[in-house]
Design a protein around this motif. Structure first.
Motif, short mmCIF file in Angstrom:
data_model
loop_
_atom_site.label_atom_id
_atom_site.label_comp_id
_atom_site.label_asym_id
_atom_site.label_seq_id
_atom_site.Cartn_x
_atom_site.Cartn_y
_atom_site.Cartn_z
N THR A 2 19.89 -48.34 -20.35
CA THR A 2 20.01 -49.80 -20.29
C THR A 2 21.31 -50.27 -20.91
O THR A 2 22.00 -51.14 -20.37
CB THR A 2 18.81 -50.46 -21.02
OG1 THR A 2 17.61 -50.00 -20.41
CG2 THR A 2 18.89 -51.96 -20.94
N ILE A 3 21.67 -49.69 -22.04
CA ILE A 3 22.93 -50.04 -22.70
C ILE A 3 24.11 -49.66 -21.81
O ILE A 3 25.07 -50.42 -21.67
CB ILE A 3 23.03 -49.35 -24.08
CG1 ILE A 3 21.96 -49.92 -25.01
CG2 ILE A 3 24.41 -49.51 -24.68
CD1 ILE A 3 21.81 -49.15 -26.30
N ASN A 8 28.41 -51.41 -18.12
CA ASN A 8 28.93 -51.37 -16.75
C ASN A 8 29.09 -52.78 -16.19
O ASN A 8 30.09 -53.09 -15.54
CB ASN A 8 28.01 -50.54 -15.86
CG ASN A 8 28.54 -50.42 -14.45
OD1 ASN A 8 29.74 -50.31 -14.24
ND2 ASN A 8 27.65 -50.43 -13.49
N GLY A 9 28.13 -53.65 -16.45
CA GLY A 9 28.24 -55.03 -15.99
C GLY A 9 29.41 -55.75 -16.61
O GLY A 9 30.16 -56.48 -15.95
N PHE A 66 24.39 -37.21 -19.37
CA PHE A 66 24.26 -38.65 -19.60
C PHE A 66 25.11 -39.12 -20.78
O PHE A 66 25.64 -40.23 -20.76
CB PHE A 66 22.79 -39.04 -19.78
CG PHE A 66 22.03 -39.04 -18.49
CD1 PHE A 66 22.33 -39.94 -17.48
CD2 PHE A 66 21.01 -38.13 -18.29
CE1 PHE A 66 21.64 -39.94 -16.29
CE2 PHE A 66 20.30 -38.12 -17.10
CZ PHE A 66 20.62 -39.02 -16.09
N ILE A 67 25.25 -38.30 -21.81
CA ILE A 67 26.13 -38.65 -22.94
C ILE A 67 27.57 -38.78 -22.46
O ILE A 67 28.29 -39.72 -22.82
CB ILE A 67 26.01 -37.59 -24.07
CG1 ILE A 67 24.62 -37.64 -24.69
CG2 ILE A 67 27.10 -37.77 -25.11
CD1 ILE A 67 24.33 -38.92 -25.45
N ILE A 68 28.01 -37.84 -21.64
CA ILE A 68 29.38 -37.90 -21.11
C ILE A 68 29.54 -39.15 -20.23
O ILE A 68 30.56 -39.85 -20.31
CB ILE A 68 29.71 -36.61 -20.32
CG1 ILE A 68 29.82 -35.44 -21.29
CG2 ILE A 68 31.01 -36.77 -19.54
CD1 ILE A 68 29.88 -34.09 -20.61
N GLY A 69 28.55 -39.45 -19.41
CA GLY A 69 28.60 -40.65 -18.58
C GLY A 69 28.66 -41.93 -19.40
O GLY A 69 29.42 -42.85 -19.10
N ALA A 70 27.86 -41.98 -20.45
CA ALA A 70 27.87 -43.15 -21.33
C ALA A 70 29.22 -43.30 -22.01
O ALA A 70 29.77 -44.41 -22.11
CB ALA A 70 26.76 -43.04 -22.37
N ALA A 71 29.78 -42.19 -22.47
CA ALA A 71 31.10 -42.24 -23.12
C ALA A 71 32.18 -42.68 -22.14
O ALA A 71 33.10 -43.41 -22.51
CB ALA A 71 31.45 -40.88 -23.71
N LEU A 75 33.77 -45.99 -23.98
CA LEU A 75 35.09 -45.84 -24.61
C LEU A 75 36.18 -46.67 -23.93
O LEU A 75 36.93 -47.38 -24.63
CB LEU A 75 35.47 -44.36 -24.70
CG LEU A 75 34.58 -43.52 -25.61
CD1 LEU A 75 34.98 -42.05 -25.55
CD2 LEU A 75 34.62 -44.04 -27.03
N PRO A 76 36.30 -46.67 -22.61
CA PRO A 76 37.30 -47.56 -22.00
C PRO A 76 37.00 -49.04 -22.23
O PRO A 76 37.92 -49.85 -22.37
CB PRO A 76 37.24 -47.22 -20.51
CG PRO A 76 36.70 -45.84 -20.46
CD PRO A 76 35.74 -45.76 -21.62
N ALA A 77 35.71 -49.40 -22.26
CA ALA A 77 35.37 -50.81 -22.52
C ALA A 77 35.81 -51.21 -23.93
O ALA A 77 36.38 -52.30 -24.12
CB ALA A 77 33.87 -51.02 -22.36
#
Length: 108
Positions: A2-3, A8-9, A66-71, A75-77
């Motif tokens: 969810t986070i 992403n939004g 999923f950790i890599i995807g979240a990062a 990180l860019p955000a």
């Protein structure tokens, strides 16, 4: 998850508007370049998943995917929040051979 989708939004909203903010005269070209660079990690995603799930396909391996995807989203955000800007850039100005006065007088 969810986070991740929340970030992403926020990233999508700023990504779509920022090229128009930075250079209104070149927004289409700029967005094309941004989108090209932004979608290239999709080439590597299947390779990363394959590397983590080659031996086993368990929740422990998918956890790191999923950790890599979240990062990759967070990180860019965070980088944009700290260093990003919406100021019109100097290179946005279109050089013309006519002065503004000539253009205004011609239209009148």
């Amino acid at each position: 998850m969810t986070i991740l989708l929340g970030f992403n939004g926020a990233a999508t909203a700023s990504n779509l508007a920022n090229s128009q903010d930075l250079a209104p005269n070149y927004a289409g070209t700029l967005y094309g370049i941004i989108n090209c660079i932004g979608t290239t990690p999709g080439i590597f995603s299947p390779l990363i998943v394959a590397a983590f799930t080659k031996e086993e396909n368990t929740i422990d391996q998918w956890h790191w995917v999923f950790i890599i995807g979240a990062a990759a989203y967070i990180l860019p955000a965070l980088f944009f929040w700290v260093f990003g800007s919406g100021k019109i850039q100097k290179w946005n100005e279109v050089e013309t051979t006519e002065s503004r006065e000539d253009i205004v007088n011609t239209k009148l």
